[in-house]
Design an enzyme around this catalytic site. Structure first.
Site: not given
Ligand code: NAD
Length: 492
Positions: A174, A227-228, A232, A249, A283, A384
């Site tokens: 996804k 993701g965020s 997470g 992550e 990130c 962040e």
């Molecule tokens: P996000 O959390 O908004 O979304 C990430 C993913 O989760 C997307 O595919 C989204 O559709 C899905 N998602 C959202 N709500 C959900 C739910 N309720 N249930 C299941 N899935 C859901 O993050 P983003 O804005 O896409 O990415 C940016 C973030 O990612 C930043 O916080 C960044 O630091 C982090 N990031 C971390 C790393 C790492 O390795 N630590 C690497 C890259 C990005």
């Protein structure tokens, strides 16, 4: 108009959903790349069921054979590198050089994981009993959900999907809403590499719907999420209720510590590249520079000079050094944080607004922004921002620098600039991050080196490197008694 389709059970299927969004080039919003349909919960369940049905055969496929498919994928990815890099720049906005780098990392990861298929070893263990021995086997979980963000839309999916497949799991992928084109291309390349039907499934759509459906599905045994932190942690709570394995992550707020004895030009150059590379949308981006007072004025002067020289523009233009924000939501969010920084009393030294200039008016461009005299209690020092915004925090000495650097809920990466070996080792010992760099930027990683964070950044096993397969395998312990009679001794 290109309508992106789901890939379920080996078939490319258009979602029946009426909910759609346009995939837009963030450097020029007049450039419409395609339409994404927000799949339904029922379609998400279909993807999980396909993965579930394909699991037994895939698990029984010898690991080296699984690895060969991943190796073929690596070769196809290499052949498609330039095409996919251009697609990535058009969809996400990063510069072409950054996209090519991301593609190279993805190829390296796929190659590395393909090799791991021939090293899926357990261990043999001597028993306390005679004519007995024990051994361990690494086994797959079953269906694994791979949920990814938009900022590394090729590398992150590859560094999750490749080890998941090599370990014998089937996958429901996804991707983020903002980056469907690259996700589709990854799956096309896996299809061309010969992935059997149902082993890899792609479901496009909203996190709150299809993401939610997948993570709560009883057949999904493990979830690898990037993701965020907000998403997470919520996902972790939900998955915990039914005992599913989770790897998250999440966000970062990475500090660079700058000491007075360092090479100041190197420190300034590395901080600028760490803060504004990939438009700060990574990130591992440097978001806090913790600088000792004695050299702070000179450091700040060098940072401003370099920040103001950066060429902002369409990533597809080879002279561009910094591209746009990925979409309007991120664009507005970063501008909001710049306002918060001002209101909280930080001193805005450069940037702080939508980037003006020819050919920038139709994109989500923000100037490289530097705030000075930021204190740890300010929101821009704690939250962040995920954009080209650097906060300078002035401190009196190393001890205060460590207090400030560690004053964060996040713990992904960090760096220090100093020529003092004692400080280097103290820093490595005291810094609360999963990765750290000495005299180099906070960014970067390699396919064969583990990657991940601590505190509210990381949950579960590290990704990539020697630990890449840890999350995707269960350990089965086997006891073999070859005496042919009732056990004589006792095992406690
Ligand atoms: P996000 O959390 O908004 O979304 C990430 C993913 O989760 C997307 O595919 C989204 O559709 C899905 N998602 C959202 N709500 C959900 C739910 N309720 N249930 C299941 N899935 C859901 O993050 P983003 O804005 O896409 O990415 C940016 C973030 O990612 C930043 O916080 C960044 O630091 C982090 N990031 C971390 C790393 C790492 O390795 N630590 C690497 C890259 C990005």
């Amino acid at each position: 108009m290109n309508v992106y389709r789901n890939y379920i059970n080996g078939q490319w299927l258009e979602s029946a959903s009426e909910k759609t969004a346009l995939n837009i080039n963030p450097a020029d919003v007049r450039d419409i790349i395609g339409t994404v349909k927000f799949s339904t919960r029922g379609e998400a369940r279909g993807a999980v069921e396909a993965a579930y049905n394909a699991f037994k055969d895939w698990k029984n496929t010898p690991a080296p054979t699984r690895g060969k498919i991943v190796a073929r994928f690596a070769r196809l990815l290499e052949g498609d590198q330039e095409n996919l890099a251009r697609m990535l720049t058009r969809e996400e906005g990063k510069t072409l050089a950054e996209s090519r780098g991301e593609l190279q990392r993805s190829i390296n990861v796929a190659e590395f994981c393909a090799g791991e298929a021939r090293r899926l070893n357990g261990e043999t263990i001597q028993s306390e009993l005679s004519a007995n021995f024990a051994y361990t086997i690494k086994e797959p979980h079953g269906v694994v959900a791979v949920i990814t963000p938009w900022n590394f839309p090729v590398a992150i999916p590859v560094w999750k999907i490749a080890p998941a497949l090599v370990a014998g799991n089937t996958v429901v992928f996804k991707p983020a809403e903002a980056t469907p084109a690259t996700a589709v291309r990854i799956c096309e390349l896996f299809e061309a590499a010969g992935i059997p039907k149902g082993v890899l499934n792609l479901i496009l759509g909203a996190g709150a719907e299809v993401g939610d459906e997948i993570i709560n599905h009883a057949a999904v045994k493990a979830i690898s999420f990037t993701g965020s932190t907000a998403t997470g942690i919520k996902l972790y709570e939900q998955a915990a209720r039914r005992g599913a394995k989770v790897q998250c992550e999440m966000g970062g707020k990475n500090p660079v510590v700058v000491m007075k004895d360092c090479d100041l030009d190197l420190a300034a150059e590395s901080t600028v590249s760490g803060a504004f590379g990939s438009t700060g949308q990574r990130c591992t981006a440097t978001s806090r520079a913790v600088v000792v007072d004695q050299i702070a004025d000179e450091f700040v002067r060098k940072i401003i000079e370099k920040a103001e020289q950066m060429r902002i523009g369409d990533g597809a233009d080879s002279t561009t050094e910094m591209g746009p924000m990925v979409d309007e939501k991120q664009f507005r969010n970063v501008l909001k944080y710049i306002d918060i920084g001002r209101e909280d009393g930080a001193e805005l030294l450069t940037g702080g607004r939508r980037a003006p200039g020819e050919n920038l008016e139709n994109g989500y461009f923000i100037e490289p922004t530097v705030f000075d005299r930021v204190t740890s209690d300010m929101r821009i020092a704690q939250e962040e921002i995920f954009g080209p915004v650097l906060s300078i925090l002035r401190v009196k000495d190393f001890d205060e620098a460590m207090l400030v650097a560690n004053d964060s809920q996040y713990g992904l990466t960090s760096s220090i600039f100093t020529d003092d070996p004692n400080l280097i080792f103290r820093f490595v010992h005291e810094i609360e991050t999963g990765m750290t760099h000495i005299n180099s930027p906070t960014t970067g990683g390699e396919a064969h080196i583990p990657f991940g964070g601590v505190k509210m950044t990381g949950i579960g096993a590290r990704e990539q490197g020697s630990t890449a397969l840890d999350f995707y395998t269960e350990l089965k312990v086997v006891y073999v008694d070859y005496t042919g009679r009732k056990r004589e001794g006792n095992l406690y």
